[in-house]
Motif scaffolding. Structure first.
Motif, PDB file in Angstrom:
ATOM      1  N   ALA A   1     103.621  62.620 -16.418  1.00  0.00           N
ATOM      2  CA  ALA A   1     102.638  62.091 -17.360  1.00  0.00           C
ATOM      3  C   ALA A   1     101.521  63.090 -17.622  1.00  0.00           C
ATOM      4  CB  ALA A   1     102.055  60.785 -16.822  1.00  0.00           C
ATOM      5  N   VAL A   2     101.160  63.875 -16.598  1.00  0.00           N
ATOM      6  CA  VAL A   2     100.135  64.907 -16.726  1.00  0.00           C
ATOM      7  C   VAL A   2     100.696  66.177 -16.104  1.00  0.00           C
ATOM      8  CG1 VAL A   2      97.817  65.632 -16.041  1.00  0.00           C
ATOM      9  CG2 VAL A   2      98.233  63.259 -16.706  1.00  0.00           C
ATOM     10  N   ASP A   3     100.671  67.267 -16.867  1.00  0.00           N
ATOM     11  CA  ASP A   3     101.376  68.486 -16.459  1.00  0.00           C
ATOM     12  C   ASP A   3     100.425  69.687 -16.484  1.00  0.00           C
ATOM     13  OD1 ASP A   3     103.204  70.432 -15.887  1.00  0.00           O
ATOM     14  OD2 ASP A   3     104.439  70.139 -17.670  1.00  0.00           O
ATOM     15  N   ASP A   4      99.916  70.066 -15.307  1.00  0.00           N
ATOM     16  CA  ASP A   4      99.098  71.273 -15.147  1.00  0.00           C
ATOM     17  C   ASP A   4      97.890  71.255 -16.084  1.00  0.00           C
ATOM     18  OD1 ASP A   4      98.416  73.711 -14.017  1.00  0.00           O
ATOM     19  OD2 ASP A   4      99.545  74.874 -15.494  1.00  0.00           O
ATOM     20  N   VAL A   5      97.131  70.156 -16.046  1.00  0.00           N
ATOM     21  CA  VAL A   5      95.978  69.982 -16.937  1.00  0.00           C
ATOM     22  C   VAL A   5      94.718  70.568 -16.301  1.00  0.00           C
ATOM     23  CG1 VAL A   5      94.382  68.224 -17.829  1.00  0.00           C
ATOM     24  CG2 VAL A   5      96.841  68.022 -18.236  1.00  0.00           C
ATOM     25  N   SER A   6      93.989  71.347 -17.101  1.00  0.00           N
ATOM     26  CA  SER A   6      92.725  71.932 -16.647  1.00  0.00           C
ATOM     27  C   SER A   6      91.695  71.858 -17.775  1.00  0.00           C
ATOM     28  CB  SER A   6      92.909  73.399 -16.235  1.00  0.00           C
ATOM     29  OG  SER A   6      93.833  73.537 -15.174  1.00  0.00           O
ATOM     30  N   PHE A   7      90.471  71.485 -17.425  1.00  0.00           N
ATOM     31  CA  PHE A   7      89.345  71.567 -18.353  1.00  0.00           C
ATOM     32  C   PHE A   7      88.057  71.423 -17.546  1.00  0.00           C
ATOM     33  CE2 PHE A   7      90.512  67.062 -18.281  1.00  0.00           C
ATOM     34  CZ  PHE A   7      89.291  66.418 -18.085  1.00  0.00           C
ATOM     35  N   ALA A   8      86.954  71.832 -18.156  1.00  0.00           N
ATOM     36  CA  ALA A   8      85.647  71.724 -17.517  1.00  0.00           C
ATOM     37  C   ALA A   8      84.656  71.135 -18.504  1.00  0.00           C
ATOM     38  CB  ALA A   8      85.168  73.091 -17.037  1.00  0.00           C
ATOM     39  N   VAL A   9      83.665  70.394 -17.963  1.00  0.00           N
ATOM     40  CA  VAL A   9      82.649  69.763 -18.800  1.00  0.00           C
ATOM     41  C   VAL A   9      81.275  70.143 -18.260  1.00  0.00           C
ATOM     42  CG1 VAL A   9      81.857  67.607 -19.843  1.00  0.00           C
ATOM     43  CG2 VAL A   9      84.238  67.803 -19.073  1.00  0.00           C
ATOM     44  N   GLU A  10      80.474  70.776 -19.113  1.00  0.00           N
ATOM     45  CA  GLU A  10      79.127  71.141 -18.722  1.00  0.00           C
ATOM     46  C   GLU A  10      78.242  69.895 -18.655  1.00  0.00           C
ATOM     47  OE1 GLU A  10      78.188  74.112 -17.790  1.00  0.00           O
ATOM     48  OE2 GLU A  10      80.136  75.030 -18.247  1.00  0.00           O
TER      49      GLU A  10
ATOM     50  N   GLU B   1      96.040  59.138  -7.546  1.00  0.00           N
ATOM     51  CA  GLU B   1      95.971  60.406  -6.814  1.00  0.00           C
ATOM     52  C   GLU B   1      96.880  61.426  -7.500  1.00  0.00           C
ATOM     53  OE1 GLU B   1      94.327  61.539  -4.009  1.00  0.00           O
ATOM     54  OE2 GLU B   1      93.082  59.734  -4.140  1.00  0.00           O
ATOM     55  N   PRO B   2      96.380  62.637  -7.777  1.00  0.00           N
ATOM     56  CA  PRO B   2      97.246  63.655  -8.389  1.00  0.00           C
ATOM     57  C   PRO B   2      98.280  64.177  -7.403  1.00  0.00           C
ATOM     58  CG  PRO B   2      95.114  64.597  -7.829  1.00  0.00           C
ATOM     59  CD  PRO B   2      95.018  63.128  -7.537  1.00  0.00           C
ATOM     60  N   ASP B   3      99.425  64.601  -7.935  1.00  0.00           N
ATOM     61  CA  ASP B   3     100.440  65.229  -7.082  1.00  0.00           C
ATOM     62  C   ASP B   3     100.040  66.658  -6.738  1.00  0.00           C
ATOM     63  OD1 ASP B   3     101.985  62.915  -7.324  1.00  0.00           O
ATOM     64  OD2 ASP B   3     102.946  63.646  -9.144  1.00  0.00           O
ATOM     65  N   ALA B   4      99.298  67.299  -7.617  1.00  0.00           N
ATOM     66  CA  ALA B   4      98.845  68.667  -7.396  1.00  0.00           C
ATOM     67  C   ALA B   4      97.571  68.879  -8.191  1.00  0.00           C
ATOM     68  CB  ALA B   4      99.919  69.669  -7.840  1.00  0.00           C
ATOM     69  N   GLY B   5      96.780  69.875  -7.777  1.00  0.00           N
ATOM     70  CA  GLY B   5      95.576  70.215  -8.509  1.00  0.00           C
ATOM     71  C   GLY B   5      94.323  69.649  -7.875  1.00  0.00           C
ATOM     72  N   SER B   6      93.209  69.921  -8.518  1.00  0.00           N
ATOM     73  CA  SER B   6      91.905  69.555  -7.974  1.00  0.00           C
ATOM     74  C   SER B   6      91.038  68.933  -9.066  1.00  0.00           C
ATOM     75  CB  SER B   6      91.211  70.800  -7.412  1.00  0.00           C
ATOM     76  OG  SER B   6      89.864  70.536  -7.078  1.00  0.00           O
ATOM     77  N   ILE B   7      90.265  67.896  -8.689  1.00  0.00           N
ATOM     78  CA  ILE B   7      89.299  67.270  -9.593  1.00  0.00           C
ATOM     79  C   ILE B   7      87.962  67.201  -8.863  1.00  0.00           C
ATOM     80  CG2 ILE B   7      88.693  65.209 -10.898  1.00  0.00           C
ATOM     81  CD1 ILE B   7      91.643  64.534 -11.060  1.00  0.00           C
TER      82      ILE B   7
ATOM     83  N   LYS C   1      79.735  70.152 -14.597  1.00  0.00           N
ATOM     84  CA  LYS C   1      79.605  68.837 -13.968  1.00  0.00           C
ATOM     85  C   LYS C   1      80.968  68.308 -13.552  1.00  0.00           C
ATOM     86  CE  LYS C   1      76.604  65.545 -13.090  1.00  0.00           C
ATOM     87  NZ  LYS C   1      75.448  65.821 -12.228  1.00  0.00           N
ATOM     88  N   ILE C   2      81.982  68.556 -14.405  1.00  0.00           N
ATOM     89  CA  ILE C   2      83.349  68.107 -14.110  1.00  0.00           C
ATOM     90  C   ILE C   2      84.269  69.319 -14.165  1.00  0.00           C
ATOM     91  CG2 ILE C   2      85.281  66.662 -14.889  1.00  0.00           C
ATOM     92  CD1 ILE C   2      83.202  64.830 -16.209  1.00  0.00           C
ATOM     93  N   GLU C   3      85.123  69.449 -13.158  1.00  0.00           N
ATOM     94  CA  GLU C   3      86.103  70.537 -13.107  1.00  0.00           C
ATOM     95  C   GLU C   3      87.476  69.944 -12.782  1.00  0.00           C
ATOM     96  OE1 GLU C   3      84.111  74.257 -11.058  1.00  0.00           O
ATOM     97  OE2 GLU C   3      83.382  72.392 -10.149  1.00  0.00           O
ATOM     98  N   VAL C   4      88.379  70.006 -13.733  1.00  0.00           N
ATOM     99  CA  VAL C   4      89.762  69.558 -13.536  1.00  0.00           C
ATOM    100  C   VAL C   4      90.634  70.806 -13.572  1.00  0.00           C
ATOM    101  CG1 VAL C   4      91.641  68.163 -14.476  1.00  0.00           C
ATOM    102  CG2 VAL C   4      89.279  67.330 -14.631  1.00  0.00           C
ATOM    103  N   SER C   5      91.356  71.058 -12.471  1.00  0.00           N
ATOM    104  CA  SER C   5      92.092  72.325 -12.333  1.00  0.00           C
ATOM    105  C   SER C   5      93.541  72.075 -11.943  1.00  0.00           C
ATOM    106  CB  SER C   5      91.433  73.221 -11.278  1.00  0.00           C
ATOM    107  OG  SER C   5      90.080  73.447 -11.587  1.00  0.00           O
ATOM    108  N   GLY C   6      94.455  72.426 -12.816  1.00  0.00           N
ATOM    109  CA  GLY C   6      95.891  72.393 -12.522  1.00  0.00           C
ATOM    110  C   GLY C   6      96.421  71.056 -12.056  1.00  0.00           C
ATOM    111  N   VAL C   7      95.931  69.951 -12.657  1.00  0.00           N
ATOM    112  CA  VAL C   7      96.295  68.610 -12.189  1.00  0.00           C
ATOM    113  C   VAL C   7      97.636  68.182 -12.778  1.00  0.00           C
ATOM    114  CG1 VAL C   7      95.670  66.172 -12.347  1.00  0.00           C
ATOM    115  CG2 VAL C   7      93.946  67.872 -11.745  1.00  0.00           C
ATOM    116  N   THR C   8      98.483  67.657 -11.910  1.00  0.00           N
ATOM    117  CA  THR C   8      99.803  67.157 -12.308  1.00  0.00           C
ATOM    118  C   THR C   8     100.017  65.782 -11.702  1.00  0.00           C
ATOM    119  OG1 THR C   8     100.750  69.377 -12.483  1.00  0.00           O
ATOM    120  CG2 THR C   8     102.293  67.569 -12.171  1.00  0.00           C
ATOM    121  N   LYS C   9     100.631  64.883 -12.474  1.00  0.00           N
ATOM    122  CA  LYS C   9     100.971  63.552 -11.980  1.00  0.00           C
ATOM    123  C   LYS C   9     102.328  63.149 -12.525  1.00  0.00           C
ATOM    124  CE  LYS C   9     100.322  59.585  -9.911  1.00  0.00           C
ATOM    125  NZ  LYS C   9     100.236  59.497  -8.438  1.00  0.00           N
ATOM    126  N   THR C  10     103.248  62.793 -11.612  1.00  0.00           N
ATOM    127  CA  THR C  10     104.603  62.405 -11.980  1.00  0.00           C
ATOM    128  C   THR C  10     104.899  61.008 -11.458  1.00  0.00           C
ATOM    129  OG1 THR C  10     105.354  64.704 -11.925  1.00  0.00           O
ATOM    130  CG2 THR C  10     107.044  63.011 -11.790  1.00  0.00           C
TER     131      THR C  10
END
Length: 559
Positions: free
Chosen positions: A321-330, A357-363, A302-311
């Motif tokens: 503040a967020v460095d290459d964060v990834s997780f998924a939620v069924e 808005e993230p600097d990099a990655g996908s949500i 349902k949720i896919e967070v992939s390689g998200v970074t925020k500076t």
């Protein structure tokens, strides 16, 4: 030798003529204490005793009279409003009958006080040092330089790494844990015989909470100080106190040694408090949690967070503040984000909600990209992605009635007719266990638990797929918290909701979540099923978090 190990050595040099002579026996004796605010009596005939060098915990829910009893001991009831009668005997002094001019020298010198909220207990426009000098004046040390030296030594001894910087700082420049250490340092500086600690760790991360409670326990032991601990958490009380007094609506339900009250509680109320403590009942909601987790999901999470970074840029320097964060939620499950303050949890959920808005990655939520959307498309997405805030006392407009608060999302999204909206508001209230009679009330006329249920109803009224829960129970008593958790899990099992649960309370996470990501300094250091991560943690940081959870007498049998 660690700085805190020198505490006795330093403070032994301070001579305080008004300090009571130490000897065995009862230091504080309370008999038949009753307290009223105006015509409303809130404490009814309470009695207990505290021996020198020992600790006693007053436990119970909000409104049980714990803090009122503590303020009676300290003579801090509101003048002209609060009235106490009965006996409060402190080291031979009849506290309630003493003239204020004779009691004032005892407060601070002989009876120290550590208040609940460090953020509101210090003057925001004065430095820590300026306020510390007021406490140092109680030392009867004529030399100003020596008083300052004693303050700095005490700051070091309670674990503040740079005492001079703390001394020169304003409260807003220090963390909550540092401010609480400041308050403890100021309380023990005159070496009192008794410290009254009113929920001294309730607003802190679990690791900071453990350090603060460890500090209080060490000071109590090393300085032979008696401790009157006010708390609603039975696990903390069981772990830290020699004896307990259980209060409900201003009356004593039972009292005695911690081991006896905890292992063989005599009252139904104490048994219920025990059952409501997450650290002592990890599998209490297992049937509901499993019912939600067993719901068949879709082909993709349902949720896919992939390689998200925020500076962010702070004072010219880049802060990630967020460095290459990834997780998924069924779908239909709960994923928890855990970690201390500053770990990146809140920034991550702000990115998930499209508030940043993230600097990099996908949500992606339900396969749709969240970031980069126009305002109109983001508004459409939020119909299916809702948030329940941390503090029910500040998240609801105090001027609106419950009906308008819950209906507002429907109004903004122009959902249905007026009659259909009213029906959906009532359905949402009913789903969280609230009666229609509350529709005409404003938040001030609701309890904390009722307010949070209104906030959950507000998030449900649009019938979303995903709800982000940002510390939704941290401002509530454990018994109220238990009711909210049961509501959330029941709704998940019934409606197939997907939750992202943000918390620093690992015991609560174990009760509620299916999977977990542990965040530290913006990165995910460990992730997986809750049972796997908590029972066999790989990372030292995760083990530190788990070791900080109060265990109490976790193996005690409770009838």
């Amino acid at each position: 030798m660690a700085p805190q190990d020198r505490l006795t050595e330093t403070l032994d040099r301070v001579e305080t003529p008004t300090s009571p002579t130490r000897h065995a026996g009862t230091l504080l004796r309370v008999e038949d204490l009753s307290v009223a605010y105006g015509t409303h009596q809130v404490v009814h005939g309470v009695s207990f005793g505290l021996r020198r060098g020992e600790s006693l915990a007053l436990i119970g829910e909000s409104g049980s009279g714990k803090s009122t009893i503590a303020r009676s001991v300290l003579r801090l009831l509101p003048p002209g409003i609060g009235h106490a009668k009965g006996l409060v005997d402190f080291d031979g002094h009849d506290v309630l009958s003493l003239p204020e001019r004779r009691f004032r020298p005892l407060r601070g010198r002989s009876i120290g006080f550590v208040p609940q909220d460090p953020g509101n207990s210090l003057n925001a426009v004065r430095t820590i040092g300026a306020q510390a000098e007021e406490a140092a004046a109680l030392l009867d040390e004529p030399r100003a330089a020596r008083r300052t030296e004693l303050v700095l030594e005490t700051f070091a001894q309670v674990g503040l790494e740079d005492p001079r910087r703390v001394y020169d700082s304003y409260p807003h420049q220090l963390s909550g844990g540092m401010l609480q250490r400041v308050l403890i340092g100021l309380a023990v500086l005159p070496r009192p015989a008794l410290i009254v600690a009113d929920e001294p760790s309730s607003a802190l991360d679990v690791t900071i909470q453990k350090r603060i409670l460890d500090l209080l326990s060490r000071l109590q032991r090393d300085l032979d100080i008696s401790l009157l601990l006010i708390t609603h958490d039975l696990a903390i009380a069981a772990e830290r106190a020699d004896s307990l007094v259980v209060l409900k609506e201003g009356t004593v339900q039972e009292a005695g040694s911690t081991a006896t009250v905890f292992s063989s509680p005599a009252s139904e109320y104490t048994r219920r408090l025990h059952a409501d403590v997450p650290a002592l009942n990890a599998d209490r909601y297992r049937h509901l949690r499993d019912a939600g987790g067993d719901r068949p999901g879709g082909e993709r999470p349902k949720i896919e967070v992939s390689g998200v970074t925020k500076t962010y840029t702070v004072e010219g320097e880049a802060l990630t503040a967020v460095d290459d964060v990834s997780f998924a939620v069924e779908a239909g499950t709960t994923h928890a984000l855990v970690g201390e303050s500053g770990s990146g949890k809140t920034t991550t959920i702000r990115l998930l909600l499209g508030l940043e808005e993230p600097d990099a990655g996908s949500i992606r939520v339900a396969g749709e990209e969240v970031s980069g959307r126009s305002h109109a498309l983001l508004k459409l997405a939020r119909r299916h992605l809702q948030l329940v805030y941390q503090n029910p006392f500040t998240s609801l407009d105090p001027t609106w009635k419950v009906e308008r608060l819950v209906r507002e999302p429907l109004d903004r999204h122009r959902v249905g007719t007026r009659q259909e909206r009213s029906e959906r508001v009532r359905e949402a209230l009913d789903s969280v266990g609230l009666d229609e009679d509350l529709l005409s009330r404003r938040p001030a006329a609701l309890s904390g638990g009722q307010r949070q249920r209104v906030a959950i109803a507000r998030s449900l009224v649009l019938r979303p797929d995903v709800i982000v829960l940002d510390e939704p129970t941290s401002a509530l008593d454990v018994s109220v918290q238990a009711g909210i958790v049961e509501v959330l899990l029941s709704l998940q099992a019934e409606l197939g909701l997907t939750y992202v649960f943000v918390s620093h309370d690992l015991a609560l996470v174990r009760q509620l979540a299916h999977t977990v990501s542990v965040m530290h300094r913006g990165r995910i250091v460990e992730s997986g099923p809750v049972g796997t991560v908590f029972d066999d943690p790989r990372e030292p940081y995760t083990r530190t978090l788990l070791d900080s959870v109060p265990a109490g007498f976790g193996t005690a049998a409770v009838p």
